[in-house]
Design a protein around this motif. Sequence first.
Motif, PDB file in Angstrom:
ATOM      1  N   HIS A 116       0.987  -1.152  -0.239  1.00  0.00           N
ATOM      2  CA  HIS A 116       0.190  -0.061   0.033  1.00  0.00           C
ATOM      3  C   HIS A 116       0.937   1.190  -0.026  1.00  0.00           C
ATOM      4  CE1 HIS A 116       0.322   0.774   4.562  1.00  0.00           C
ATOM      5  NE2 HIS A 116       0.649  -0.523   4.448  1.00  0.00           N
ATOM      6  N   ASP A 128       6.320   1.319   6.148  1.00  0.00           N
ATOM      7  CA  ASP A 128       5.173   0.378   6.229  1.00  0.00           C
ATOM      8  C   ASP A 128       4.197   0.766   5.015  1.00  0.00           C
ATOM      9  OD1 ASP A 128       2.593  -0.392   6.821  1.00  0.00           O
ATOM     10  OD2 ASP A 128       2.202   0.803   8.382  1.00  0.00           O
ATOM     11  N   GLY A 129       4.337  -0.224   4.118  1.00  0.00           N
ATOM     12  CA  GLY A 129       3.586  -0.089   2.822  1.00  0.00           C
ATOM     13  C   GLY A 129       4.406   0.361   1.665  1.00  0.00           C
ATOM     14  N   GLU A 167      -4.813   1.791   2.723  1.00  0.00           N
ATOM     15  CA  GLU A 167      -4.995   0.502   3.479  1.00  0.00           C
ATOM     16  C   GLU A 167      -5.164   0.964   5.013  1.00  0.00           C
ATOM     17  OE1 GLU A 167      -2.679  -2.703   6.013  1.00  0.00           O
ATOM     18  OE2 GLU A 167      -2.507  -0.475   5.859  1.00  0.00           O
ATOM     19  N   GLU A 168      -4.668   1.999   5.484  1.00  0.00           N
ATOM     20  CA  GLU A 168      -4.324   2.288   6.997  1.00  0.00           C
ATOM     21  C   GLU A 168      -6.002   2.718   7.536  1.00  0.00           C
ATOM     22  OE1 GLU A 168      -2.263   1.296   8.713  1.00  0.00           O
ATOM     23  OE2 GLU A 168      -0.164   1.606   7.556  1.00  0.00           O
ATOM     24  N   HIS A 184       6.725  -6.613   2.791  1.00  0.00           N
ATOM     25  CA  HIS A 184       6.300  -5.413   3.834  1.00  0.00           C
ATOM     26  C   HIS A 184       7.210  -5.655   4.947  1.00  0.00           C
ATOM     27  CE1 HIS A 184       3.654  -3.159   6.531  1.00  0.00           C
ATOM     28  NE2 HIS A 184       3.026  -2.975   5.561  1.00  0.00           N
ATOM     29  N   GLN A 204       7.505  -4.700  11.329  1.00  0.00           N
ATOM     30  CA  GLN A 204       6.652  -3.811  12.119  1.00  0.00           C
ATOM     31  C   GLN A 204       6.708  -4.203  13.653  1.00  0.00           C
ATOM     32  OE1 GLN A 204       2.935  -3.909   9.514  1.00  0.00           O
ATOM     33  NE2 GLN A 204       3.048  -1.758  10.146  1.00  0.00           N
ATOM     34  N   HIS A 220      -3.228  -6.741   6.622  1.00  0.00           N
ATOM     35  CA  HIS A 220      -2.530  -6.338   5.449  1.00  0.00           C
ATOM     36  C   HIS A 220      -3.702  -6.574   4.373  1.00  0.00           C
ATOM     37  CE1 HIS A 220       1.143  -6.073   7.165  1.00  0.00           C
ATOM     38  NE2 HIS A 220       1.105  -6.999   7.744  1.00  0.00           N
TER      39      HIS A 220
HETATM   40 MN    MN Z   1       1.130  -1.879   6.146  1.00  0.00          MN
END
Ligand code: MN
Length: 366
Positions: free
Chosen positions: A41, A52-53, A86-87, A150, A153, A315
């Motif tokens: 994303h 992130d993404g 996505e978030e 990805h 995290q 995800h």
């Molecule tokens: Mn993500």
Amino acid sequence: MGGWLRARGATVRRDAAANLWARFEPAGSEGRSPATIVGSHLDSVPEGGRFDGALGVLCTIEAVESLLDAGDRFHRPVEVVGWADEEGARFGIGLFGSCAAFGRLPDRVLERRDRDGVSIAEALRALGERGEPVGARREPKELAAYIEPHIEQGPRLADRGIPLGVVSDIVGIFHGRVTVSGRADHAGATVMTARADALAGASEMVLAVESLAKARGDAVGTVGEIAVRPGAKNVVPGECVFSLDLRAARGLDDLVRDVRAAIRRVGDARGLTSSIDVLANVPATPMDARMKDLLRRAAASVGVDAPELTSGAGHDAQNAALSGVPSGMLFIRSTGGSHTPRELATVDDAALAADALVFALRELAC
Ligand code: MN
Ligand code: GLV
Ligand code: MN
């Protein structure tokens, strides 16, 4: 993303939900063969990090470019995807773009508005789309596989000193918005025994979310957004709206049931009413055995013995997998947490991931 891949021969388009697609169509295929999708994303969270993404999309572009530079050609269609929203940071609908693509949008999605009152339909129209995200629907039978690189995290790969991991499954996620209604009143003239203070009640509910999640061990529960009306220091809060993010690899429904019961109990004891608007309820999602095996071999091809890891983050691969598209995720070691500017993955680890993706793409599409 679009410019880079168009320059390498892809047909680039933005769909009705603002997802970006770059399709490589082998000569003679003309849309008839199912495509392998790879990507991640493009959006982030408020005050989020840079990896992130976005790193998954960049690793994918790098893999495609390396492969083409090496003289390989796709014999089956490949689509690089940059998922939109996505978030769910703006409208509260997580995995929005992939929900649209896989026919999993929640009810009444078009009614959702951001903090400024702009609806999803209006935001899409401002981009030049029709404001109808259902138009982004893909037929799962058009899709052969989905792979998402990805950042991890979390600290497990970093703690073990391993650069890549393979996702075994993704936790179940419940997202809701709780509205607690009490009675606004004068902060000086209303005695403590005559109040229906929505924020005081919500505070007790937030603590119940924390203790119920803690009690289950492998679950997490977070309230990350809260708004109070009318929102003045000398007015007893009449209404409080807060978000709910509940996750568990197993037993999510039980946690949701217990949180609902606690919210009701606190409300009854304090003379408050409450309602819960369900924004998402995504079940725990196993990744496809064949894709896991492929990604383990892909990691091995760059010298990494990749462990299997559960993902506590949601995800877009969940929507693909739940729609029956064989899906897998490659995790890249990261440090500094995530959803914060501290998150970090190294260029070396990203390069390993891109090289592993080259292996996977060769097997799936060359
Ligand atoms: Mn993500
Ligand atoms: C996405 O990052 C999520 O898990 O909320
Ligand atoms: Mn995220």
